[in-house]
Design a protein around this motif. Sequence first.
Motif, PDB file in Angstrom:
ATOM      1  N   ASN A  25      19.612  71.065   5.046  1.00 20.70           N
ATOM      2  CA  ASN A  25      19.265  72.310   4.389  1.00 20.70           C
ATOM      3  C   ASN A  25      19.463  72.262   2.875  1.00 20.70           C
ATOM      4  O   ASN A  25      19.160  73.218   2.176  1.00 20.70           O
ATOM      5  CB  ASN A  25      20.093  73.470   4.972  1.00 20.70           C
ATOM      6  N   SER A  26      20.007  71.173   2.367  1.00 19.78           N
ATOM      7  CA  SER A  26      20.159  71.046   0.921  1.00 19.78           C
ATOM      8  C   SER A  26      18.860  70.543   0.311  1.00 19.78           C
ATOM      9  O   SER A  26      17.931  70.155   1.004  1.00 19.78           O
ATOM     10  CB  SER A  26      21.307  70.081   0.601  1.00 19.78           C
TER      11      SER A  26
ATOM     12  N   LYS B 238      13.880  68.070  11.079  1.00 17.79           N
ATOM     13  CA  LYS B 238      15.184  68.730  11.037  1.00 17.79           C
ATOM     14  C   LYS B 238      15.345  69.636   9.819  1.00 17.79           C
ATOM     15  O   LYS B 238      16.118  70.590   9.851  1.00 17.79           O
ATOM     16  CB  LYS B 238      16.297  67.676  11.037  1.00 17.79           C
ATOM     17  N   SER B 239      14.619  69.331   8.744  1.00 13.01           N
ATOM     18  CA  SER B 239      14.748  70.147   7.532  1.00 13.01           C
ATOM     19  C   SER B 239      13.736  71.285   7.487  1.00 13.01           C
ATOM     20  O   SER B 239      13.810  72.148   6.619  1.00 13.01           O
ATOM     21  CB  SER B 239      14.576  69.267   6.284  1.00 13.01           C
TER      22      SER B 239
ATOM     23  N   GLY C  93      20.850  55.155   2.487  1.00 10.27           N
ATOM     24  CA  GLY C  93      21.368  55.371   1.137  1.00 10.27           C
ATOM     25  C   GLY C  93      20.348  55.953   0.182  1.00 10.27           C
ATOM     26  O   GLY C  93      20.709  56.411  -0.909  1.00 10.27           O
ATOM     27  N   GLN C  94      19.076  55.961   0.569  1.00  8.16           N
ATOM     28  CA  GLN C  94      18.035  56.528  -0.293  1.00  8.16           C
ATOM     29  C   GLN C  94      18.203  58.044  -0.373  1.00  8.16           C
ATOM     30  O   GLN C  94      18.432  58.712   0.627  1.00  8.16           O
ATOM     31  CB  GLN C  94      16.662  56.178   0.270  1.00  8.16           C
ATOM     32  N   ARG C  95      18.096  58.591  -1.565  1.00  9.21           N
ATOM     33  CA  ARG C  95      18.234  60.034  -1.768  1.00  9.21           C
ATOM     34  C   ARG C  95      16.844  60.649  -1.876  1.00  9.21           C
ATOM     35  O   ARG C  95      16.070  60.296  -2.759  1.00  9.21           O
ATOM     36  CB  ARG C  95      19.065  60.320  -3.023  1.00  9.21           C
ATOM     37  N   LEU C  96      16.562  61.572  -0.960  1.00  6.77           N
ATOM     38  CA  LEU C  96      15.244  62.180  -0.891  1.00  6.77           C
ATOM     39  C   LEU C  96      15.291  63.639  -1.320  1.00  6.77           C
ATOM     40  O   LEU C  96      16.193  64.390  -0.943  1.00  6.77           O
ATOM     41  CB  LEU C  96      14.698  62.107   0.535  1.00  6.77           C
ATOM     42  N   THR C  97      14.311  64.029  -2.105  1.00  5.39           N
ATOM     43  CA  THR C  97      14.136  65.426  -2.460  1.00  5.39           C
ATOM     44  C   THR C  97      13.403  66.113  -1.318  1.00  5.39           C
ATOM     45  O   THR C  97      12.299  65.712  -0.962  1.00  5.39           O
ATOM     46  CB  THR C  97      13.314  65.556  -3.754  1.00  5.39           C
ATOM     47  N   LEU C  98      14.011  67.133  -0.719  1.00  2.00           N
ATOM     48  CA  LEU C  98      13.404  67.833   0.406  1.00  2.00           C
ATOM     49  C   LEU C  98      12.604  69.047  -0.017  1.00  2.00           C
ATOM     50  O   LEU C  98      11.700  69.477   0.702  1.00  2.00           O
ATOM     51  CB  LEU C  98      14.496  68.272   1.397  1.00  2.00           C
TER      52      LEU C  98
ATOM     53  N   GLY D  90      14.848  74.661   9.303  1.00  5.03           N
ATOM     54  CA  GLY D  90      15.291  73.439   9.959  1.00  5.03           C
ATOM     55  C   GLY D  90      16.232  73.637  11.123  1.00  5.03           C
ATOM     56  O   GLY D  90      16.504  72.695  11.862  1.00  5.03           O
ATOM     57  N   GLN D  91      16.733  74.848  11.336  1.00  6.10           N
ATOM     58  CA  GLN D  91      17.683  75.107  12.414  1.00  6.10           C
ATOM     59  C   GLN D  91      16.987  75.764  13.605  1.00  6.10           C
ATOM     60  O   GLN D  91      16.162  76.659  13.435  1.00  6.10           O
ATOM     61  CB  GLN D  91      18.819  76.010  11.923  1.00  6.10           C
TER      62      GLN D  91
END
Length: 272
Positions: A46-47, A64-65, A87-92, A260-261
Amino acid sequence: MKGAYGWCVLFCCLLLTACSGRKAPAPVAELYQGKTFRDVQKSSYNSQIYTVEKGDTLFSISWKSGQDYRDIARFNNIRPPYNIFPGQRLTLKKQSRSIIKKSNNGTGLSSKSKSNQVVDPPKKQAYGESNATVKKEVITSSSSEFPNKITAWLWPTKNTVSRGFSNTEHGNKGLDFNGTLGSPILATAAGKVVYTGDALRGYGKLVIVKHSDSFLSAYAHNDSILVKEQQWVRAGQKIATMGKSGSDTVKLHFEVRYKGQSVDPLRYLPKR
Protein backbone atom coordinates in the motif's frame (compact mmCIF):
# COMPACT_ATOMS: atom_id res chain seq x y z
CA MET A 1 21.49 -43.35 25.60
CA LYS A 2 18.62 -45.72 24.81
CA GLY A 3 16.18 -43.31 26.44
CA ALA A 4 17.47 -40.38 24.39
CA TYR A 5 17.26 -42.47 21.21
CA GLY A 6 13.69 -43.39 22.01
CA TRP A 7 12.69 -39.76 22.50
CA CYS A 8 14.33 -38.87 19.18
CA VAL A 9 12.38 -41.57 17.33
CA LEU A 10 9.12 -40.46 18.97
CA PHE A 11 9.74 -36.83 17.99
CA CYS A 12 10.40 -37.77 14.35
CA CYS A 13 7.20 -39.83 14.22
CA LEU A 14 5.13 -36.96 15.60
CA LEU A 15 6.70 -34.57 13.11
CA LEU A 16 5.88 -36.83 10.16
CA THR A 17 2.31 -37.28 11.41
CA ALA A 18 1.81 -33.50 11.66
CA CYS A 19 3.15 -32.91 8.16
CA SER A 20 0.87 -35.51 6.61
CA GLY A 21 -2.24 -34.56 8.56
CA ARG A 22 -3.41 -31.78 6.24
CA LYS A 23 -5.52 -33.35 3.46
CA ALA A 24 -7.52 -30.31 2.32
CA PRO A 25 -6.09 -28.29 -0.57
CA ALA A 26 -4.23 -25.13 0.37
CA PRO A 27 -6.35 -21.96 0.16
CA VAL A 28 -5.79 -19.67 -2.80
CA ALA A 29 -4.08 -17.06 -0.62
CA GLU A 30 -1.12 -19.32 0.10
CA LEU A 31 -0.85 -21.10 -3.25
CA TYR A 32 0.81 -18.26 -5.11
CA GLN A 33 4.61 -18.13 -4.74
CA GLY A 34 4.37 -19.85 -1.35
CA LYS A 35 3.16 -16.68 0.41
CA THR A 36 0.41 -16.72 3.01
CA PHE A 37 -2.18 -14.05 3.70
CA ARG A 38 -0.15 -12.96 6.74
CA ASP A 39 2.90 -12.43 4.50
CA VAL A 40 0.82 -10.26 2.22
CA GLN A 41 -0.55 -8.23 5.12
CA LYS A 42 3.00 -7.53 6.34
CA SER A 43 4.19 -6.42 2.89
CA SER A 44 4.25 -2.74 1.95
CA TYR A 45 1.98 -3.04 -1.10
CA ASN A 46 0.00 0.00 0.00
CA SER A 47 3.01 2.32 0.04
CA GLN A 48 4.19 4.28 -2.99
CA ILE A 49 7.49 2.39 -3.14
CA TYR A 50 7.77 -1.41 -2.91
CA THR A 51 10.98 -3.43 -2.55
CA VAL A 52 10.85 -6.64 -4.60
CA GLU A 53 11.18 -9.86 -2.59
CA LYS A 54 12.17 -13.34 -3.74
CA GLY A 55 9.21 -14.99 -5.45
CA ASP A 56 7.55 -11.74 -6.54
CA THR A 57 6.44 -11.16 -10.11
CA LEU A 58 5.26 -7.91 -11.64
CA PHE A 59 1.77 -9.34 -11.86
CA SER A 60 1.64 -10.57 -8.26
CA ILE A 61 2.76 -7.15 -7.06
CA SER A 62 0.13 -5.38 -9.16
CA TRP A 63 -2.57 -7.77 -7.90
CA LYS A 64 -1.72 -7.26 -4.24
CA SER A 65 -1.30 -3.50 -4.59
CA GLY A 66 -4.50 -3.02 -6.58
CA GLN A 67 -2.66 -1.53 -9.55
CA ASP A 68 -2.55 -2.32 -13.26
CA TYR A 69 0.72 -4.11 -14.05
CA ARG A 70 1.04 -1.90 -17.15
CA ASP A 71 1.06 1.21 -14.97
CA ILE A 72 3.74 -0.21 -12.67
CA ALA A 73 5.80 -1.19 -15.72
CA ARG A 74 5.38 2.31 -17.16
CA PHE A 75 6.24 4.08 -13.89
CA ASN A 76 9.46 2.07 -13.62
CA ASN A 77 10.40 1.88 -17.31
CA ILE A 78 10.12 -1.93 -17.31
CA ARG A 79 9.66 -3.52 -20.71
CA PRO A 80 8.49 -7.02 -21.70
CA PRO A 81 9.23 -9.71 -20.61
CA TYR A 82 8.94 -7.75 -17.32
CA ASN A 83 11.98 -9.07 -15.47
CA ILE A 84 12.27 -7.82 -11.89
CA PHE A 85 14.90 -8.57 -9.23
CA PRO A 86 15.09 -9.04 -5.44
CA GLY A 87 15.95 -5.72 -3.84
CA GLN A 88 14.60 -3.69 -6.77
CA ARG A 89 12.56 -0.69 -5.62
CA LEU A 90 9.40 -0.19 -7.64
CA THR A 91 7.17 2.85 -7.81
CA LEU A 92 3.59 1.61 -7.40
CA LYS A 93 1.82 4.93 -7.75
CA LYS A 94 2.46 7.94 -9.92
CA GLN A 95 4.68 10.50 -8.21
CA SER A 96 6.47 13.71 -8.98
CA ARG A 97 9.67 13.41 -11.01
CA SER A 98 11.87 14.40 -8.07
CA ILE A 99 10.52 11.57 -5.88
CA ILE A 100 10.84 9.01 -8.68
CA LYS A 101 14.47 9.96 -9.32
CA LYS A 102 15.32 9.72 -5.64
CA SER A 103 13.70 6.30 -5.16
CA ASN A 104 14.64 4.60 -8.44
CA ASN A 105 17.81 6.38 -9.60
CA GLY A 106 16.80 5.58 -13.15
CA THR A 107 17.42 1.83 -12.79
CA GLY A 108 15.11 0.46 -10.12
CA LEU A 109 17.94 -1.60 -8.64
CA SER A 110 19.17 -1.28 -5.08
CA SER A 111 22.58 -2.78 -5.86
CA LYS A 112 24.52 -4.15 -8.81
CA SER A 113 25.17 -7.44 -7.04
CA LYS A 114 21.56 -8.49 -7.49
CA SER A 115 21.24 -7.71 -11.18
CA ASN A 116 21.43 -11.38 -12.21
CA GLN A 117 18.78 -12.76 -9.86
CA VAL A 118 15.68 -12.78 -12.06
CA VAL A 119 12.50 -13.57 -10.14
CA ASP A 120 9.99 -12.72 -12.87
CA PRO A 121 11.05 -14.93 -15.80
CA PRO A 122 9.34 -14.64 -19.20
CA LYS A 123 6.21 -16.73 -19.56
CA LYS A 124 4.47 -17.22 -22.87
CA GLN A 125 1.07 -15.50 -22.82
CA ALA A 126 1.43 -14.90 -19.08
CA TYR A 127 -0.54 -11.70 -19.49
CA GLY A 128 -2.83 -12.86 -22.27
CA GLU A 129 -1.26 -10.83 -25.09
CA SER A 130 1.83 -10.68 -27.21
CA ASN A 131 4.81 -8.67 -26.01
CA ALA A 132 4.48 -6.28 -28.92
CA THR A 133 0.88 -5.45 -28.06
CA VAL A 134 1.58 -5.01 -24.35
CA LYS A 135 4.67 -2.89 -25.03
CA LYS A 136 2.58 -0.39 -26.97
CA GLU A 137 -0.12 -0.30 -24.28
CA VAL A 138 2.38 0.27 -21.46
CA ILE A 139 3.20 3.61 -23.02
CA THR A 140 -0.42 4.69 -23.52
CA SER A 141 -1.97 3.32 -20.32
CA SER A 142 -3.38 5.85 -17.88
CA SER A 143 -5.19 5.58 -14.56
CA SER A 144 -6.75 9.06 -14.83
CA GLU A 145 -9.71 7.65 -16.82
CA PHE A 146 -11.30 5.96 -13.80
CA PRO A 147 -14.12 7.56 -11.78
CA ASN A 148 -13.61 8.55 -8.17
CA LYS A 149 -16.76 6.72 -7.08
CA ILE A 150 -18.54 3.57 -8.23
CA THR A 151 -22.19 4.36 -8.78
CA ALA A 152 -23.58 0.81 -8.77
CA TRP A 153 -22.55 -2.75 -7.91
CA LEU A 154 -24.20 -5.84 -9.38
CA TRP A 155 -23.99 -9.53 -8.54
CA PRO A 156 -21.54 -11.36 -10.84
CA THR A 157 -23.88 -14.36 -11.18
CA LYS A 158 -27.46 -15.33 -10.42
CA ASN A 159 -26.26 -18.41 -8.54
CA THR A 160 -26.27 -18.54 -4.76
CA VAL A 161 -23.21 -18.16 -2.55
CA SER A 162 -21.70 -21.51 -1.54
CA ARG A 163 -18.87 -20.12 0.59
CA GLY A 164 -18.64 -16.71 2.20
CA PHE A 165 -15.84 -14.25 2.89
CA SER A 166 -13.44 -14.71 5.79
CA ASN A 167 -10.69 -12.34 6.89
CA THR A 168 -8.81 -14.99 8.87
CA GLU A 169 -5.32 -15.99 7.78
CA HIS A 170 -6.42 -19.05 5.79
CA GLY A 171 -9.96 -17.85 5.13
CA ASN A 172 -11.73 -17.33 1.83
CA LYS A 173 -10.83 -13.90 0.47
CA GLY A 174 -14.00 -13.57 -1.58
CA LEU A 175 -17.27 -15.30 -2.38
CA ASP A 176 -17.63 -18.71 -4.02
CA PHE A 177 -20.63 -19.55 -6.20
CA ASN A 178 -21.55 -23.04 -7.37
CA GLY A 179 -23.05 -23.39 -10.81
CA THR A 180 -23.13 -25.23 -14.09
CA LEU A 181 -20.51 -25.23 -16.80
CA GLY A 182 -20.98 -22.28 -19.12
CA SER A 183 -23.14 -20.18 -16.77
CA PRO A 184 -22.69 -16.45 -17.52
CA ILE A 185 -20.39 -14.33 -15.35
CA LEU A 186 -21.12 -10.61 -15.27
CA ALA A 187 -19.01 -7.56 -14.49
CA THR A 188 -19.97 -6.36 -11.03
CA ALA A 189 -19.44 -2.71 -12.03
CA ALA A 190 -18.28 -0.70 -15.01
CA GLY A 191 -14.53 -0.55 -15.56
CA LYS A 192 -11.51 -1.59 -17.61
CA VAL A 193 -10.25 -5.16 -17.97
CA VAL A 194 -6.66 -5.05 -16.70
CA TYR A 195 -5.90 -8.77 -16.82
CA THR A 196 -7.03 -11.98 -18.50
CA GLY A 197 -5.09 -15.22 -18.24
CA ASP A 198 -3.92 -17.99 -15.95
CA ALA A 199 -0.58 -16.70 -14.62
CA LEU A 200 -1.81 -16.45 -11.02
CA ARG A 201 -1.54 -19.90 -9.50
CA GLY A 202 -4.69 -21.17 -7.80
CA TYR A 203 -7.14 -18.96 -9.72
CA GLY A 204 -7.36 -20.82 -13.03
CA LYS A 205 -8.53 -18.67 -15.93
CA LEU A 206 -8.87 -15.25 -14.35
CA VAL A 207 -10.39 -11.89 -15.29
CA ILE A 208 -9.57 -8.73 -13.32
CA VAL A 209 -11.51 -5.51 -13.84
CA LYS A 210 -10.39 -2.15 -12.46
CA HIS A 211 -13.30 0.09 -11.50
CA SER A 212 -11.51 3.07 -9.94
CA ASP A 213 -8.09 3.96 -8.61
CA SER A 214 -9.01 2.04 -5.45
CA PHE A 215 -11.25 -0.86 -6.50
CA LEU A 216 -10.60 -4.08 -8.43
CA SER A 217 -12.83 -7.10 -8.91
CA ALA A 218 -11.64 -10.59 -9.87
CA TYR A 219 -13.45 -13.56 -11.42
CA ALA A 220 -11.65 -16.91 -11.17
CA HIS A 221 -11.93 -20.52 -12.47
CA ASN A 222 -13.59 -19.46 -15.72
CA ASP A 223 -14.23 -21.83 -18.61
CA SER A 224 -14.04 -19.18 -21.33
CA ILE A 225 -13.07 -15.52 -21.22
CA LEU A 226 -15.12 -13.19 -23.43
CA VAL A 227 -13.22 -9.91 -22.99
CA LYS A 228 -9.72 -8.66 -23.75
CA GLU A 229 -7.23 -6.68 -21.70
CA GLN A 230 -7.72 -2.90 -21.83
CA GLN A 231 -11.35 -3.35 -22.91
CA TRP A 232 -13.90 -1.16 -21.14
CA VAL A 233 -16.95 -3.04 -19.87
CA ARG A 234 -20.27 -1.92 -18.47
CA ALA A 235 -21.90 -3.13 -15.27
CA GLY A 236 -23.72 -6.39 -15.90
CA GLN A 237 -21.85 -7.18 -19.13
CA LYS A 238 -21.08 -10.85 -19.72
CA ILE A 239 -17.30 -11.19 -19.41
CA ALA A 240 -16.77 -14.94 -18.97
CA THR A 241 -18.46 -18.30 -18.46
CA MET A 242 -18.28 -20.42 -15.36
CA GLY A 243 -15.86 -23.35 -15.34
CA LYS A 244 -13.47 -25.34 -13.19
CA SER A 245 -10.06 -24.17 -14.39
CA GLY A 246 -7.66 -24.41 -11.45
CA SER A 247 -10.38 -26.16 -9.43
CA ASP A 248 -11.89 -29.63 -9.07
CA THR A 249 -15.49 -28.34 -9.28
CA VAL A 250 -17.38 -25.86 -11.44
CA LYS A 251 -17.59 -22.59 -9.55
CA LEU A 252 -16.91 -18.85 -9.57
CA HIS A 253 -14.50 -17.40 -7.05
CA PHE A 254 -15.23 -13.67 -6.86
CA GLU A 255 -13.12 -11.07 -5.08
CA VAL A 256 -13.31 -7.34 -4.46
CA ARG A 257 -10.12 -5.53 -3.50
CA TYR A 258 -9.86 -2.02 -2.08
CA LYS A 259 -6.39 -0.51 -2.39
CA GLY A 260 -4.96 -4.00 -2.74
CA GLN A 261 -6.70 -5.46 0.32
CA SER A 262 -9.40 -8.13 0.13
CA VAL A 263 -12.77 -6.87 1.37
CA ASP A 264 -16.10 -8.60 1.84
CA PRO A 265 -18.06 -8.20 -1.43
CA LEU A 266 -21.33 -8.31 0.51
CA ARG A 267 -20.50 -4.82 1.79
CA TYR A 268 -21.03 -3.50 -1.74
CA LEU A 269 -23.41 -5.90 -3.50
CA PRO A 270 -27.15 -5.10 -3.31
CA LYS A 271 -29.35 -7.23 -1.07
CA ARG A 272 -31.16 -10.05 -2.83
